[in-house]
Design a protein around this motif. Structure first.
Motif, mmCIF file in Angstrom:
data_model
loop_
_atom_site.group_PDB
_atom_site.id
_atom_site.type_symbol
_atom_site.label_atom_id
_atom_site.label_comp_id
_atom_site.label_asym_id
_atom_site.label_seq_id
_atom_site.Cartn_x
_atom_site.Cartn_y
_atom_site.Cartn_z
ATOM 1 N N MET A 1 5.772 23.328 -17.225
ATOM 2 C CA MET A 1 6.870 23.358 -18.200
ATOM 3 C C MET A 1 7.847 22.220 -17.910
ATOM 4 S SD MET A 1 9.504 26.438 -19.161
ATOM 5 C CE MET A 1 8.234 27.697 -19.263
ATOM 6 N N ALA A 2 8.330 21.609 -18.971
ATOM 7 C CA ALA A 2 9.342 20.557 -18.799
ATOM 8 C C ALA A 2 10.713 21.219 -18.699
ATOM 9 C CB ALA A 2 9.305 19.624 -20.001
ATOM 10 N N PHE A 3 11.401 20.946 -17.629
ATOM 11 C CA PHE A 3 12.738 21.496 -17.458
ATOM 12 C C PHE A 3 13.784 20.452 -17.838
ATOM 13 C CE2 PHE A 3 10.409 23.993 -14.115
ATOM 14 C CZ PHE A 3 10.507 25.211 -14.775
ATOM 15 N N ARG A 4 14.824 20.916 -18.499
ATOM 16 C CA ARG A 4 15.913 20.015 -18.909
ATOM 17 C C ARG A 4 17.220 20.460 -18.272
ATOM 18 N NH1 ARG A 4 12.292 20.441 -23.490
ATOM 19 N NH2 ARG A 4 12.840 22.629 -23.352
ATOM 20 N N ILE A 5 17.945 19.486 -17.727
ATOM 21 C CA ILE A 5 19.261 19.751 -17.137
ATOM 22 C C ILE A 5 20.322 19.248 -18.126
ATOM 23 C CG2 ILE A 5 20.804 19.329 -15.166
ATOM 24 C CD1 ILE A 5 18.374 20.523 -13.998
ATOM 25 N N ALA A 6 21.245 20.142 -18.464
ATOM 26 C CA ALA A 6 22.254 19.845 -19.491
ATOM 27 C C ALA A 6 23.662 20.014 -18.913
ATOM 28 C CB ALA A 6 22.044 20.769 -20.691
ATOM 29 N N PRO A 7 24.227 18.977 -18.322
ATOM 30 C CA PRO A 7 25.586 19.107 -17.782
ATOM 31 C C PRO A 7 26.594 19.415 -18.892
ATOM 32 C CG PRO A 7 24.510 17.120 -16.954
ATOM 33 C CD PRO A 7 23.650 17.658 -18.058
ATOM 34 N N SER A 8 27.450 20.391 -18.616
ATOM 35 C CA SER A 8 28.518 20.728 -19.563
ATOM 36 C C SER A 8 29.721 19.869 -19.247
ATOM 37 C CB SER A 8 28.895 22.202 -19.431
ATOM 38 O OG SER A 8 30.176 22.391 -20.015
ATOM 39 N N ILE A 9 30.131 19.066 -20.233
ATOM 40 C CA ILE A 9 31.251 18.154 -19.998
ATOM 41 C C ILE A 9 32.590 18.871 -19.915
ATOM 42 C CG2 ILE A 9 30.106 16.127 -20.940
ATOM 43 C CD1 ILE A 9 31.931 16.642 -23.475
ATOM 44 N N LEU A 10 32.558 20.203 -20.117
ATOM 45 C CA LEU A 10 33.790 20.980 -19.954
ATOM 46 C C LEU A 10 34.410 20.758 -18.576
ATOM 47 C CD1 LEU A 10 35.491 23.108 -21.441
ATOM 48 C CD2 LEU A 10 34.059 24.878 -20.427
ATOM 49 N N SER A 11 33.567 20.532 -17.578
ATOM 50 C CA SER A 11 34.086 20.333 -16.218
ATOM 51 C C SER A 11 34.208 18.851 -15.845
ATOM 52 C CB SER A 11 33.191 21.048 -15.199
ATOM 53 O OG SER A 11 33.260 22.442 -15.401
ATOM 54 N N ALA A 12 33.977 17.968 -16.803
ATOM 55 C CA ALA A 12 34.103 16.530 -16.516
ATOM 56 C C ALA A 12 35.573 16.111 -16.540
ATOM 57 C CB ALA A 12 33.315 15.740 -17.562
ATOM 58 N N ASP A 13 35.830 14.888 -16.134
ATOM 59 C CA ASP A 13 37.181 14.322 -16.208
ATOM 60 C C ASP A 13 37.395 13.808 -17.635
ATOM 61 O OD1 ASP A 13 39.470 12.837 -16.115
ATOM 62 O OD2 ASP A 13 38.918 11.672 -14.339
ATOM 63 N N PHE A 14 38.204 14.529 -18.405
ATOM 64 C CA PHE A 14 38.380 14.192 -19.821
ATOM 65 C C PHE A 14 39.077 12.846 -20.028
ATOM 66 C CE2 PHE A 14 36.941 17.388 -22.842
ATOM 67 C CZ PHE A 14 36.476 18.365 -21.994
ATOM 68 N N ALA A 15 39.783 12.396 -19.036
ATOM 69 C CA ALA A 15 40.442 11.094 -19.178
ATOM 70 C C ALA A 15 39.434 9.943 -19.109
ATOM 71 C CB ALA A 15 41.509 10.927 -18.099
ATOM 72 N N ARG A 16 38.219 10.249 -18.605
ATOM 73 C CA ARG A 16 37.192 9.211 -18.473
ATOM 74 C C ARG A 16 35.878 9.718 -19.050
ATOM 75 N NH1 ARG A 16 35.109 8.227 -13.879
ATOM 76 N NH2 ARG A 16 35.641 10.191 -12.891
ATOM 77 N N LEU A 17 35.934 10.341 -20.207
ATOM 78 C CA LEU A 17 34.779 11.091 -20.694
ATOM 79 C C LEU A 17 33.544 10.225 -20.953
ATOM 80 C CD1 LEU A 17 34.182 14.013 -21.096
ATOM 81 C CD2 LEU A 17 35.060 13.860 -23.426
ATOM 82 N N GLY A 18 33.731 9.062 -21.558
ATOM 83 C CA GLY A 18 32.582 8.198 -21.845
ATOM 84 C C GLY A 18 31.834 7.833 -20.574
ATOM 85 N N GLU A 19 32.618 7.444 -19.574
ATOM 86 C CA GLU A 19 32.058 7.080 -18.270
ATOM 87 C C GLU A 19 31.340 8.279 -17.599
ATOM 88 O OE1 GLU A 19 34.515 5.818 -14.461
ATOM 89 O OE2 GLU A 19 35.399 5.039 -16.327
ATOM 90 N N GLU A 20 31.963 9.454 -17.683
ATOM 91 C CA GLU A 20 31.369 10.671 -17.103
ATOM 92 C C GLU A 20 30.012 10.968 -17.754
ATOM 93 O OE1 GLU A 20 32.713 11.767 -14.258
ATOM 94 O OE2 GLU A 20 33.836 13.553 -14.855
ATOM 95 N N VAL A 21 29.962 10.838 -19.078
ATOM 96 C CA VAL A 21 28.718 11.107 -19.805
ATOM 97 C C VAL A 21 27.642 10.120 -19.369
ATOM 98 C CG1 VAL A 21 27.677 10.895 -22.102
ATOM 99 C CG2 VAL A 21 29.762 12.248 -21.798
ATOM 100 N N SER A 22 27.967 8.838 -19.351
ATOM 101 C CA SER A 22 26.901 7.895 -18.989
ATOM 102 C C SER A 22 26.534 8.039 -17.522
ATOM 103 C CB SER A 22 27.213 6.470 -19.400
ATOM 104 O OG SER A 22 28.453 6.090 -18.903
ATOM 105 N N SER A 23 27.472 8.371 -16.659
ATOM 106 C CA SER A 23 27.059 8.470 -15.254
ATOM 107 C C SER A 23 26.243 9.728 -14.984
ATOM 108 C CB SER A 23 28.229 8.293 -14.280
ATOM 109 O OG SER A 23 29.094 9.368 -14.354
ATOM 110 N N VAL A 24 26.534 10.830 -15.664
ATOM 111 C CA VAL A 24 25.729 12.028 -15.397
ATOM 112 C C VAL A 24 24.309 11.869 -15.970
ATOM 113 C CG1 VAL A 24 26.236 13.589 -17.371
ATOM 114 C CG2 VAL A 24 26.118 14.509 -15.053
ATOM 115 N N ILE A 25 24.175 11.155 -17.066
ATOM 116 C CA ILE A 25 22.830 10.912 -17.614
ATOM 117 C C ILE A 25 22.080 9.924 -16.708
ATOM 118 C CG2 ILE A 25 21.524 9.948 -19.557
ATOM 119 C CD1 ILE A 25 22.618 12.784 -20.118
ATOM 120 N N SER A 26 22.761 8.883 -16.253
ATOM 121 C CA SER A 26 22.010 7.969 -15.368
ATOM 122 C C SER A 26 21.751 8.603 -14.012
ATOM 123 C CB SER A 26 22.646 6.590 -15.264
ATOM 124 O OG SER A 26 23.984 6.707 -14.944
ATOM 125 N N ALA A 27 22.447 9.674 -13.685
ATOM 126 C CA ALA A 27 22.161 10.424 -12.452
ATOM 127 C C ALA A 27 20.963 11.365 -12.614
ATOM 128 C CB ALA A 27 23.389 11.220 -12.035
#
Ligand code: DX5
Ligand code: ZN
Length: 219
Positions: A1-27
């Motif tokens: 089975m293919a497993f998918r990890i979906a980080p919830s940005i609710l706990s990200a730093d909202f002041a840097r949201l774009g950066e948080e999104v791209s860094s969690v995906i590249s992680a």
């Protein structure tokens, strides 16, 4: 089975949201989980379509919009326009569940139904052909950082049984209190898509945390 990890940005730093999104995906994450709360259906207030549109250019990963709002329908076109790929909602929050599911697909998005801890799975009875995703809440919606409610495990098993019996390609997502130390048990209950907010964003090294989750899933 293919497993998918979906980080919830609710706990990200909202002041840097774009950066948080791209860094969690590249992680190593697969999907961006986007929690929309309206201070009416749930006792918290977060972000809307404007913020979804603002993060859209920062990643090619699917954006998984979890609507905790009532009413639902008016927001569907706005989120589709804002670049959402998946839109899911709570059946209690829609007067016409079948219509809302159709509306989401008509706008070119995958459609999901979300089940609170006390919401029965009966809402699935007549709509399996309209669904792309089932989301089982393992906390009460409204806040990040709560503890996993164990009754989500038998519920995931029942949802998995229904999906397999349908023969359809429906994702089974779980949301709330998912961490490295319980992700394997959650996968064994049938989930294939794992939302994790605090478990990822409260750690300094997203890559290491996501790798630890994948190692548990592969064990
Ligand atoms: C809760 C939200 C979740 C939340 C999960 O209402 O739907 O997506 O961010 O947060 P954690 O993973 O911290 O329980
Ligand atoms: Zn969520």
């Amino acid at each position: 089975m293919a497993f998918r990890i979906a980080p919830s940005i609710l706990s990200a730093d909202f002041a840097r949201l774009g950066e948080e999104v791209s860094s969690v995906i590249s992680a190593g994450a697969d999907i961006v989980h986007f929690d929309v709360m309206d201070n009416h259906y749930v006792p918290n207030l977060t972000v809307g379509p404007l913020v979804c549109a603002a993060i859209r250019p920062h990643t090619q990963a699917p954006i998984d919009v979890h609507l905790m709002v009532k009413p639902v329908d008016r927001l569907v076109p706005d989120f589709a326009k804002a670049g959402a790929n998946i839109i899911s909602f709570h059946p209690e929050a829609s007067e016409h569940v079948d219509r809302t599911l159709q509306l989401i697909r008509d706008h070119g998005c995958k459609a999901g139904l979300v089940f609170n801890p006390a919401t029965p799975l009966n809402y699935l009875d007549h709509v399996m052909d309209r669904l792309d995703l089932i989301l089982i809440m393992s906390v009460n919606p409204g806040f990040g950082g709560q503890s996993f409610i164990p009754s989500a495990l038998p519920k995931l098993r029942e949802a998995r049984r229904r999906i397999d019996a349908s023969g359809r390609d429906i994702w089974l997502e779980v949301d709330g209190g998912v961490k490295v130390d319980n992700i394997r048990a959650v996968a064994e209950a049938g989930a294939d898509t794992f939302v994790a907010g605090s478990a990822i964003f409260s750690t300094p090294d997203y890559r290491a945390t996501i790798a630890a989750m994948r190692a548990e899933l592969a064990r």
